[in-house]
Design a protein around this motif. Structure first.
Motif, PDB file in Angstrom:
ATOM      1  N   HIS A  10       0.818  -1.194   0.000  1.00 37.95           N
ATOM      2  CA  HIS A  10       0.000   0.000   0.000  1.00 37.95           C
ATOM      3  C   HIS A  10       0.850   1.241   0.000  1.00 37.95           C
ATOM      4  O   HIS A  10       0.540   2.234  -0.636  1.00 37.95           O
ATOM      5  CB  HIS A  10      -0.973  -0.016   1.181  1.00 37.95           C
ATOM      6  N   HIS A  11       1.949   1.144   0.713  1.00 44.19           N
ATOM      7  CA  HIS A  11       2.869   2.266   0.715  1.00 44.19           C
ATOM      8  C   HIS A  11       3.363   2.526  -0.698  1.00 44.19           C
ATOM      9  O   HIS A  11       3.383   3.642  -1.187  1.00 44.19           O
ATOM     10  CB  HIS A  11       4.045   1.947   1.648  1.00 44.19           C
ATOM     11  N   LEU A  13       1.871   1.821  -3.488  1.00 46.71           N
ATOM     12  CA  LEU A  13       0.841   2.388  -4.335  1.00 46.71           C
ATOM     13  C   LEU A  13       0.709   3.879  -4.092  1.00 46.71           C
ATOM     14  O   LEU A  13       0.645   4.675  -5.026  1.00 46.71           O
ATOM     15  CB  LEU A  13      -0.506   1.701  -4.078  1.00 46.71           C
ATOM     16  N   ALA A  14       0.724   4.269  -2.822  1.00 46.60           N
ATOM     17  CA  ALA A  14       0.604   5.684  -2.485  1.00 46.60           C
ATOM     18  C   ALA A  14       1.742   6.479  -3.117  1.00 46.60           C
ATOM     19  O   ALA A  14       1.538   7.528  -3.741  1.00 46.60           O
ATOM     20  CB  ALA A  14       0.623   5.859  -0.967  1.00 46.60           C
ATOM     21  N   LEU A  24      -4.593   9.336  -4.225  1.00 42.25           N
ATOM     22  CA  LEU A  24      -4.996   8.039  -3.719  1.00 42.25           C
ATOM     23  C   LEU A  24      -6.338   8.164  -3.013  1.00 42.25           C
ATOM     24  O   LEU A  24      -6.405   8.372  -1.807  1.00 42.25           O
ATOM     25  CB  LEU A  24      -3.924   7.494  -2.773  1.00 42.25           C
ATOM     26  N   THR A  26     -10.191   6.981  -1.720  1.00 44.74           N
ATOM     27  CA  THR A  26     -10.660   5.762  -1.065  1.00 44.74           C
ATOM     28  C   THR A  26     -11.148   4.750  -2.103  1.00 44.74           C
ATOM     29  O   THR A  26     -10.916   3.557  -1.969  1.00 44.74           O
ATOM     30  CB  THR A  26     -11.812   6.069  -0.085  1.00 44.74           C
ATOM     31  N   ARG A  28     -10.095   4.382  -5.171  1.00 44.42           N
ATOM     32  CA  ARG A  28      -8.947   3.802  -5.879  1.00 44.42           C
ATOM     33  C   ARG A  28      -8.274   2.737  -5.023  1.00 44.42           C
ATOM     34  O   ARG A  28      -7.927   1.661  -5.494  1.00 44.42           O
ATOM     35  CB  ARG A  28      -7.960   4.929  -6.224  1.00 44.42           C
ATOM     36  N   ARG A  29      -8.131   3.069  -3.740  1.00 40.90           N
ATOM     37  CA  ARG A  29      -7.517   2.113  -2.823  1.00 40.90           C
ATOM     38  C   ARG A  29      -8.378   0.854  -2.740  1.00 40.90           C
ATOM     39  O   ARG A  29      -7.883  -0.268  -2.756  1.00 40.90           O
ATOM     40  CB  ARG A  29      -7.404   2.763  -1.441  1.00 40.90           C
ATOM     41  N   SER A  33      -7.338  -2.900  -3.769  1.00 42.56           N
ATOM     42  CA  SER A  33      -7.278  -3.951  -2.745  1.00 42.56           C
ATOM     43  C   SER A  33      -8.140  -5.149  -3.140  1.00 42.56           C
ATOM     44  O   SER A  33      -7.822  -6.282  -2.819  1.00 42.56           O
ATOM     45  CB  SER A  33      -7.690  -3.399  -1.381  1.00 42.56           C
ATOM     46  N   ASN A  66     -10.547   3.946 -12.806  1.00 45.25           N
ATOM     47  CA  ASN A  66      -9.466   3.524 -11.930  1.00 45.25           C
ATOM     48  C   ASN A  66      -8.677   2.359 -12.501  1.00 45.25           C
ATOM     49  O   ASN A  66      -7.467   2.277 -12.313  1.00 45.25           O
ATOM     50  CB  ASN A  66     -10.009   3.186 -10.555  1.00 45.25           C
TER      51      ASN A  66
END
Lengths: 171, 171
Positions: A10-11, A13-14, A24, A26, A28-29, A33, A66
């Motif tokens: 996740h880091h 991706l950010a 980033l 919510t 998209r995250r 995921s 996305n």
DNA sequence: TTATTGTTGCAAAAGTTTTGCATTAAGAAA
DNA sequence: TTTCTTAATGCAAAACTTTTGCAACAATAA
């Protein structure tokens, strides 16, 4: 998946997003995921359905936009799985190792397969064509062990037969 | 192409079709011959356009239905070329040797590449999965030698940027 | 906290592929 | 060759998937 690795991803991706001027959100995250934890390849509709279980207000358009962004970032790959399941596109989070998709033309099952020979091919292409490879997709069609004994080819376009492909999509 | 081989191929198509209860109509023969002599991968619209130069009355539907039949017969393969040129599908007559499609993600150029390593992969899959392979598709994305120096990634979804993909299809 | 601008949702449009049905024609049988 | 059966075609309409326009919203950096 180990927590450490999840955090690292996740880091990444950010960071990746920021580097390229993407935000980033919510949504998209969430979409990422879903693909990251998916055990099968999913199409847009399936991704939407699953995303709505978390965020009921999310729209199809957001899924499409996305997926496009995640593809640009190189964290998601788009497949068509040999059009065995219809004409839609399927998505998967990019994996560390390149792998083949081995699809049974009769039962529709899709298996994954990795081999050093794939690295061999990429080396050759790099060396012989001067091409810098960023990813590689191998799709193989045939008959799986279980289906070997069934009829090898479907019969002509009869009325009944013409309905198969679209109706397969609907359910 | 040598005449002999051309005759043999058409003979094969006729026989193949008959074996499976399909008829060999003039339209079907035309569509197959277009793909057989095509130097690039063509989508349905391009195939239609070229077919109409010979048979102006031929309809889109006939193209789609025949591509489906030719795929079933195993003489035509369907590709998506990594969705580089849009979301349509592309078709090619099946070739004797399996080959890879090597696509530049920046300029869109698609090269073909064959290698014994591809046979290696298919042998492994046959042996390790008990899978009988009828065809194999390898698609590779990256940067060709000429494009190496350009920017590796497009910027965020700005208004201007969002228009690119669809308008590319239109012309 | 504020300003900037990428992103989202909604509604509508665009584009591709499929379906229904009457008519035509391929190919086997007479 | 002629006849017969039914696969295949063409046309129009529908079904789907994917994209676009735009106002409102929200993620970042200042």
């Amino acid at each position: 998946m180990p927590l450490i690795q999840e955090i690292r991803r996740h880091h990444n991706l950010a960071e990746l997003a920021r580097e390229h001027g993407f935000r980033l959100t919510t949504q998209r995250r969430l979409i990422f995921s879903i693909l990251e934890s998916a055990s099968t390849h999913m199409n847009a509709k399936e991704i939407l359905a699953q995303a709505r279980r978390v965020d009921p207000g999310i729209d199809q358009v957001t899924i499409y936009r996305n997926l496009a962004v995640l593809k640009k970032l190189g964290v998601v790959d788009e497949l068509d799985l040999l059009h065995l399941r219809g004409d839609q596109h399927y998505y998967e989070a990019r994996q560390d190792r390149p792998h083949s998709h081995v699809a049974c033309l009769q039962c529709g099952k899709v298996m994954e397969f990795s081999s050093p020979a794939m690295d061999k091919i990429s080396t050759e292409i790099r060396d012989e064509l001067g091409f810098s490879i960023s990813f590689m997709r191998v799709e193989i069609g045939g008959a799986c062990a279980e289906c070997r004994r069934k009829t090898p080819l479907t019969s002509p376009q009869t009325k009944a037969n013409q309905n198969v492909s679209r109706s397969k999509k609907l359910n």
